[in-house]
Design an enzyme around this catalytic site. Structure first.
Site, PDB file in Angstrom:
ATOM      1  N   ASP A 133      43.581  17.932  46.870  1.00 53.88           N
ATOM      2  CA  ASP A 133      43.489  19.373  45.509  1.00 53.88           C
ATOM      3  C   ASP A 133      44.624  18.589  43.969  1.00 53.88           C
ATOM      4  OD1 ASP A 133      41.546  20.630  46.409  1.00 53.88           O
ATOM      5  OD2 ASP A 133      42.835  22.423  47.216  1.00 53.88           O
ATOM      6  N   TYR A 151      42.972   1.386  55.160  1.00 53.51           N
ATOM      7  CA  TYR A 151      44.187   2.414  55.142  1.00 53.51           C
ATOM      8  C   TYR A 151      45.579   1.957  54.845  1.00 53.51           C
ATOM      9  CZ  TYR A 151      47.807   4.548  58.030  1.00 53.51           C
ATOM     10  OH  TYR A 151      48.928   4.996  58.710  1.00 53.51           O
ATOM     11  N   SER A 167      45.656   1.631  51.073  1.00 54.20           N
ATOM     12  CA  SER A 167      45.875   3.109  50.777  1.00 54.20           C
ATOM     13  C   SER A 167      47.887   3.440  50.773  1.00 54.20           C
ATOM     14  CB  SER A 167      45.287   4.313  50.949  1.00 54.20           C
ATOM     15  OG  SER A 167      46.139   4.058  52.985  1.00 54.20           O
ATOM     16  N   LYS A 168      47.966   3.009  51.381  1.00 58.21           N
ATOM     17  CA  LYS A 168      49.513   2.901  52.335  1.00 58.21           C
ATOM     18  C   LYS A 168      50.079   1.292  50.796  1.00 58.21           C
ATOM     19  CE  LYS A 168      49.859   6.195  55.022  1.00 58.21           C
ATOM     20  NZ  LYS A 168      50.745   7.109  54.632  1.00 58.21           N
TER      21      LYS A 168
HETATM   22  N1  LIG Z   1      51.431   7.840  63.196  1.00 59.75           N
HETATM   23  C1  LIG Z   1      51.917   6.997  63.494  1.00 59.75           C
HETATM   24  O1  LIG Z   1      51.497   5.890  63.950  1.00 59.75           O
HETATM   25  C2  LIG Z   1      51.795   6.796  62.057  1.00 59.75           C
HETATM   26  C3  LIG Z   1      52.611   5.675  61.338  1.00 59.75           C
HETATM   27  C4  LIG Z   1      53.713   5.087  60.247  1.00 59.75           C
HETATM   28  C5  LIG Z   1      53.567   5.923  59.001  1.00 59.75           C
HETATM   29  N2  LIG Z   1      52.290   7.289  59.533  1.00 59.75           N
HETATM   30  C6  LIG Z   1      52.156   8.417  58.677  1.00 59.75           C
HETATM   31  O2  LIG Z   1      52.817   9.056  58.628  1.00 59.75           O
HETATM   32  C7  LIG Z   1      52.054  10.555  57.988  1.00 59.75           C
HETATM   33  C8  LIG Z   1      51.611  11.469  58.847  1.00 59.75           C
HETATM   34  O3  LIG Z   1      51.398  11.077  60.056  1.00 59.75           O
HETATM   35  P1  LIG Z   1      51.222  11.584  61.421  1.00 59.75           P
HETATM   36  O4  LIG Z   1      51.267  10.332  62.905  1.00 59.75           O
HETATM   37  O5  LIG Z   1      51.947  12.943  61.596  1.00 59.75           O
HETATM   38  O6  LIG Z   1      49.691  12.041  61.700  1.00 59.75           O
HETATM   39  P2  LIG Z   1      48.779  13.899  62.391  1.00 59.75           P
HETATM   40  O7  LIG Z   1      49.938  14.137  63.326  1.00 59.75           O
HETATM   41  O8  LIG Z   1      47.416  13.822  61.620  1.00 59.75           O
HETATM   42  O9  LIG Z   1      49.653  14.408  60.743  1.00 59.75           O
HETATM   43  C9  LIG Z   1      49.062  14.485  59.536  1.00 59.75           C
HETATM   44  C10 LIG Z   1      49.612  15.276  58.915  1.00 59.75           C
HETATM   45  O10 LIG Z   1      48.510  15.738  57.249  1.00 59.75           O
HETATM   46  C11 LIG Z   1      48.467  16.768  56.729  1.00 59.75           C
HETATM   47  N3  LIG Z   1      47.088  16.677  56.458  1.00 59.75           N
HETATM   48  C12 LIG Z   1      46.138  15.210  56.664  1.00 59.75           C
HETATM   49  N4  LIG Z   1      45.313  15.471  55.516  1.00 59.75           N
HETATM   50  C13 LIG Z   1      45.573  16.240  54.833  1.00 59.75           C
HETATM   51  C14 LIG Z   1      45.427  17.368  53.054  1.00 59.75           C
HETATM   52  N5  LIG Z   1      43.928  16.941  52.465  1.00 59.75           N
HETATM   53  N6  LIG Z   1      45.934  18.090  52.911  1.00 59.75           N
HETATM   54  C15 LIG Z   1      47.212  18.281  53.160  1.00 59.75           C
HETATM   55  N7  LIG Z   1      47.611  18.298  54.112  1.00 59.75           N
HETATM   56  C16 LIG Z   1      46.918  17.073  54.891  1.00 59.75           C
HETATM   57  C17 LIG Z   1      47.804  17.546  58.256  1.00 59.75           C
HETATM   58  O11 LIG Z   1      47.753  18.309  58.895  1.00 59.75           O
HETATM   59  P3  LIG Z   1      46.413  19.614  58.305  1.00 59.75           P
HETATM   60  O12 LIG Z   1      44.987  18.828  58.812  1.00 59.75           O
HETATM   61  O13 LIG Z   1      46.758  21.297  58.726  1.00 59.75           O
HETATM   62  O14 LIG Z   1      45.936  19.411  56.616  1.00 59.75           O
HETATM   63  C18 LIG Z   1      48.804  17.640  59.063  1.00 59.75           C
HETATM   64  O15 LIG Z   1      50.238  18.166  59.311  1.00 59.75           O
HETATM   65  C19 LIG Z   1      50.791   9.428  57.422  1.00 59.75           C
HETATM   66  O16 LIG Z   1      50.826   9.654  56.095  1.00 59.75           O
HETATM   67  C20 LIG Z   1      51.335   8.359  57.868  1.00 59.75           C
HETATM   68  O17 LIG Z   1      49.300   7.529  57.929  1.00 59.75           O
HETATM   69  C21 LIG Z   1      52.399   7.241  60.872  1.00 59.75           C
END
Ligand SMILES: NC(=O)c1ccc[n+]([C@@H]2O[C@H](COP(=O)([O-])OP(=O)(O)OC[C@H]3O[C@@H](n4cnc5c(N)ncnc54)[C@H](OP(=O)(O)O)[C@@H]3O)[C@@H](O)[C@H]2O)c1
Length: 227
Positions: A61, A149, A152-153
């Site tokens: 949003d 993905y 996007s990053k």
């Molecule tokens: N895990 C990895 O290996 C890794 C590595 C590098 C970078 N990252 C990045 O780190 C970030 C967090 O990843 P994570 O591993 O913690 O994933 P996760 O456990 O799936 O958490 C994702 C979070 O994003 C929120 N979210 C998703 N869509 C949203 C939306 N439209 N509006 C508001 N909140 C939203 C979710 O909450 P709700 O669904 O309740 O909204 C949740 O809190 C991401 O950007 C990911 O790309 C992750």
């Protein structure tokens, strides 16, 4: 330069996530006063962080940043920092990926953060605050099977690299953090596709600690090999 988190008002977007939750807990341990944001507020409440303000928002949003600033100002009267830990992933060949999934990835991982930053920067400028975007290793090392993905990053990190300098003019510190694969479970809940076999990732606690250390040290860039 260093940032003292004790008493600082910090919003964590995606605070119920695998990275957002340990980041929020560490910030609270440092004495920060928290605004916890995501779509699923019951999961934010379940974190049970004392005194935290909880706000429902969807980064897709355009006005999500306005809601975040309003929650911080209404509860605490200021906003000193934002950590954007919200994001989604998708796997599979580009030719197999639905158009709506491509749109969702870019809305959540790129447009949402840009809309968010645009709206919170004035509040952060007033407090000489900080903003952290959690990008990913694939911004620097794009992967086949994760084209959208990765793109996007890379787009988010590209924006961050220019914004670091743009925001310096208004005394807001921006940090682009690009963690390697981390065991949050994200790879098991893609918008579409199936994760390739990945080597065991870092612990979320370790990645969270590195990001909080980067905030405290006013770092602007944390590449994958710095985790
Ligand atoms: N895990 C990895 O290996 C890794 C590595 C590098 C970078 N990252 C990045 O780190 C970030 C967090 O990843 P994570 O591993 O913690 O994933 P996760 O456990 O799936 O958490 C994702 C979070 O994003 C929120 N979210 C998703 N869509 C949203 C939306 N439209 N509006 C508001 N909140 C939203 C979710 O909450 P709700 O669904 O309740 O909204 C949740 O809190 C991401 O950007 C990911 O790309 C992750």
């Amino acid at each position: 330069m260093t940032t003292n988190l004790d008493g600082a008002v910090v919003a964590v977007v995606g605070a119920n996530g695998g990275l957002g939750a340990p980041i929020a807990r560490l910030l609270a341990e440092r004495g920060a006063r928290l605004v916890l944001a995501a779509r699923r507020t019951e999961r934010l409440a379940a974190l049970d962080i004392e005194g935290a303000s909880i706000v429902a928002l969807d980064v897709r949003d355009v006005g999500a940043g306005d809601a975040l600033v309003a929650a911080a100002h209404d509860t605490f009267g200021r906003l000193d920092g934002v950590v954007n830990a919200a994001g989604v992933v998708a796997f599979g060949l580009l030719t197999d990926t639905d158009d709506v999934v491509l749109e969702e990835l870019f809305l959540t991982n790129v447009l949402g953060p840009l809309w968010l930053m645009k709206r919170v920067v004035p509040a952060l400028a007033a407090t000489r605050g900080f903003f952290v975007n959690i990008s990913a290793v694939v911004a620097d090392m794009p992967m086949p099977g994760m084209v959208a993905y990765s793109a996007s990053k890379a787009a988010l990190t590209g924006a961050d690299r220019a914004l670091v300098r743009e925001l310096r003019r208004v005394s807001v510190r921006l940090c682009d953090a690009r963690p390697p694969h981390t065991e949050t479970g994200l790879a098991n809940r893609p918008l579409s596709g199936v994760s390739p076999a990945l080597p065991h990732g870092l612990s979320p606690e370790r990645v969270a600690a590195r990001i909080v250390a980067a905030i405290e040290a006013d770092e602007t860039d944390v590449a994958a090999d710095q985790f």
